[in-house]
Design a protein around this motif. Structure first.
Motif, PDB file in Angstrom:
ATOM      1  N   PRO A   1      34.586 -37.012  15.866  1.00 31.10           N
ATOM      2  CA  PRO A   1      34.528 -38.118  16.813  1.00 31.10           C
ATOM      3  C   PRO A   1      33.574 -37.821  17.954  1.00 31.10           C
ATOM      4  O   PRO A   1      33.321 -36.680  18.293  1.00 31.10           O
ATOM      5  N   ASN A   2      33.035 -38.868  18.557  1.00 27.27           N
ATOM      6  CA  ASN A   2      32.146 -38.703  19.686  1.00 27.27           C
ATOM      7  C   ASN A   2      32.866 -38.000  20.829  1.00 27.27           C
ATOM      8  O   ASN A   2      34.068 -38.138  21.017  1.00 27.27           O
ATOM      9  N   SER A   3      32.094 -37.229  21.623  1.00 27.35           N
ATOM     10  CA  SER A   3      32.653 -36.613  22.810  1.00 27.35           C
ATOM     11  C   SER A   3      33.058 -37.687  23.801  1.00 27.35           C
ATOM     12  O   SER A   3      32.343 -38.673  23.987  1.00 27.35           O
ATOM     13  N   PRO A   4      34.222 -37.531  24.475  1.00 29.40           N
ATOM     14  CA  PRO A   4      34.606 -38.512  25.485  1.00 29.40           C
ATOM     15  C   PRO A   4      33.551 -38.680  26.566  1.00 29.40           C
ATOM     16  O   PRO A   4      33.438 -39.756  27.157  1.00 29.40           O
ATOM     17  N   ASN A   5      32.772 -37.634  26.808  1.00 27.84           N
ATOM     18  CA  ASN A   5      31.750 -37.714  27.845  1.00 27.84           C
ATOM     19  C   ASN A   5      30.578 -38.597  27.453  1.00 27.84           C
ATOM     20  O   ASN A   5      29.772 -38.977  28.300  1.00 27.84           O
ATOM     21  N   SER A   6      30.436 -38.923  26.164  1.00 31.22           N
ATOM     22  CA  SER A   6      29.301 -39.725  25.706  1.00 31.22           C
ATOM     23  C   SER A   6      29.604 -41.218  25.708  1.00 31.22           C
ATOM     24  O   SER A   6      28.727 -42.027  25.420  1.00 31.22           O
ATOM     25  N   LEU A   7      30.823 -41.601  26.020  1.00 33.89           N
ATOM     26  CA  LEU A   7      31.233 -43.005  26.039  1.00 33.89           C
ATOM     27  C   LEU A   7      31.807 -43.344  27.410  1.00 33.89           C
ATOM     28  O   LEU A   7      32.434 -42.495  28.051  1.00 33.89           O
ATOM     29  N   PRO A   8      31.628 -44.592  27.860  1.00 31.48           N
ATOM     30  CA  PRO A   8      32.178 -45.005  29.163  1.00 31.48           C
ATOM     31  C   PRO A   8      33.675 -45.282  29.062  1.00 31.48           C
ATOM     32  O   PRO A   8      34.138 -46.416  29.254  1.00 31.48           O
ATOM     33  N   LEU A   9      34.446 -44.234  28.782  1.00 29.02           N
ATOM     34  CA  LEU A   9      35.868 -44.411  28.530  1.00 29.02           C
ATOM     35  C   LEU A   9      36.689 -44.590  29.796  1.00 29.02           C
ATOM     36  O   LEU A   9      37.622 -45.402  29.823  1.00 29.02           O
ATOM     37  N   GLN A  10      36.380 -43.813  30.842  1.00 22.59           N
ATOM     38  CA  GLN A  10      37.262 -43.835  32.002  1.00 22.59           C
ATOM     39  C   GLN A  10      37.323 -45.194  32.688  1.00 22.59           C
ATOM     40  O   GLN A  10      38.421 -45.652  33.040  1.00 22.59           O
ATOM     41  N   PRO A  11      36.185 -45.880  32.887  1.00 20.61           N
ATOM     42  CA  PRO A  11      36.301 -47.230  33.477  1.00 20.61           C
ATOM     43  C   PRO A  11      37.142 -48.169  32.630  1.00 20.61           C
ATOM     44  O   PRO A  11      37.926 -48.967  33.154  1.00 20.61           O
TER      45      PRO A  11
ATOM     46  N   CYS B   1      29.034 -47.700  10.109  1.00 21.40           N
ATOM     47  CA  CYS B   1      30.459 -47.986  10.312  1.00 21.40           C
ATOM     48  C   CYS B   1      31.235 -46.709  10.617  1.00 21.40           C
ATOM     49  O   CYS B   1      32.156 -46.721  11.451  1.00 21.40           O
ATOM     50  N   ASP B   2      30.865 -45.599   9.971  1.00 22.31           N
ATOM     51  CA  ASP B   2      31.545 -44.339  10.255  1.00 22.31           C
ATOM     52  C   ASP B   2      31.336 -43.920  11.702  1.00 22.31           C
ATOM     53  O   ASP B   2      32.269 -43.437  12.361  1.00 22.31           O
ATOM     54  N   ARG B   3      30.134 -44.105  12.228  1.00 20.25           N
ATOM     55  CA  ARG B   3      29.872 -43.758  13.623  1.00 20.25           C
ATOM     56  C   ARG B   3      30.665 -44.662  14.563  1.00 20.25           C
ATOM     57  O   ARG B   3      31.196 -44.209  15.578  1.00 20.25           O
TER      58      ARG B   3
ATOM     59  N   ASP C   1      34.243 -43.501  14.411  1.00 19.71           N
ATOM     60  CA  ASP C   1      34.386 -42.259  15.176  1.00 19.71           C
ATOM     61  C   ASP C   1      34.540 -42.557  16.668  1.00 19.71           C
ATOM     62  O   ASP C   1      35.365 -41.941  17.360  1.00 19.71           O
ATOM     63  N   ALA C   2      33.733 -43.504  17.176  1.00 24.16           N
ATOM     64  CA  ALA C   2      33.835 -43.871  18.591  1.00 24.16           C
ATOM     65  C   ALA C   2      35.198 -44.480  18.892  1.00 24.16           C
ATOM     66  O   ALA C   2      35.807 -44.190  19.938  1.00 24.16           O
TER      67      ALA C   2
END
Length: 207
Positions: free
Chosen positions: A2-12, A83-85, A88-89
């Protein structure tokens, strides 16, 4: 992986869900991946792989174009690299939602959704009356250069007086608590493509 949490704007997104029950995040995934997913959706639609979407569940399912007019294709791991990527996100998002909000989300069910010009989906909730396992809805849009005058907004009813229109712009992720917000898809003057899914919780989870 899975993608690193740091690579996605998850916290907002997670902060929004905790505070108001919904979130709208632009440029959630890389533009290149968004374009690949759009191309795949269009190619599968052209090949006749998308089927008219039904309303209801189990034996009560029915195709009613006067209520819902999109065509869909369920996706799963191994279907394509793009789709796999995406999955993963979404898995990264699921893990963070569980870690921070303790939602007990166990799986994602997800499909491509293709609305031809004029197609719509009338006001509804995503959680079934007899099945409360759908917990968080996610909609990721695949439409480049979308203009407001082209229509096609996701209209969310925040309460009795307020609504929010989310334009289906490529790269935008709309996310909301499935059982709390009625919503509809307004008709558009051009094709409207998305990936739409629901995180489901374990049946023994307490929210």
């Amino acid at each position: 992986m899975p993608n690193s949490p740091n690579s996605l704007p998850l916290q907002p997104l997670i902060d929004d869900l905790a505070e108001q029950g919904w979130s709208q995040q632009r440029a959630f995934l890389p533009q290149s991946l968004t374009a690949e997913l759009e191309q795949e959706c269009r190619a599968r639609a052209a090949a006749g792989e998308l089927a008219p979407a039904a309303i209801g569940r189990a034996a009560g399912q029915a195709i009613v174009e006067g209520i819902r007019g999109d065509r869909i294709l369920w996706i799963e791991n191994g279907q394509s690299a793009a789709c796999d990527r995406f999955l993963d996100a979404m898995e990264t998002l699921r893990l963070e939602l569980n870690r921070q909000l303790f939602l007990g989300l166990e799986e994602l069910e997800c499909h491509f959704a293709f609305y031809a010009p004029g197609a719509f989906y009338l006001r509804h909730f995503d959680r079934f009356r007899d099945d409360d396992l759908r917990t968080v809805t996610v909609v990721f849009y695949l439409n480049p250069d979308w203009q407001a005058e082209q229509g096609g907004a996701l209209r969310m009813y925040l309460d009795e007086q307020r609504s929010l229109d989310v334009l289906p712009e490529a790269g935008t992720l709309a996310c909301f608590v499935s059982g709390e917000f009625a919503h509809e898809v307004l008709p558009a003057s051009r094709d409207r493509l998305s990936l739409t899914g629901w995180f489901r919780r374990r049946s023994d989870s307490l929210l």
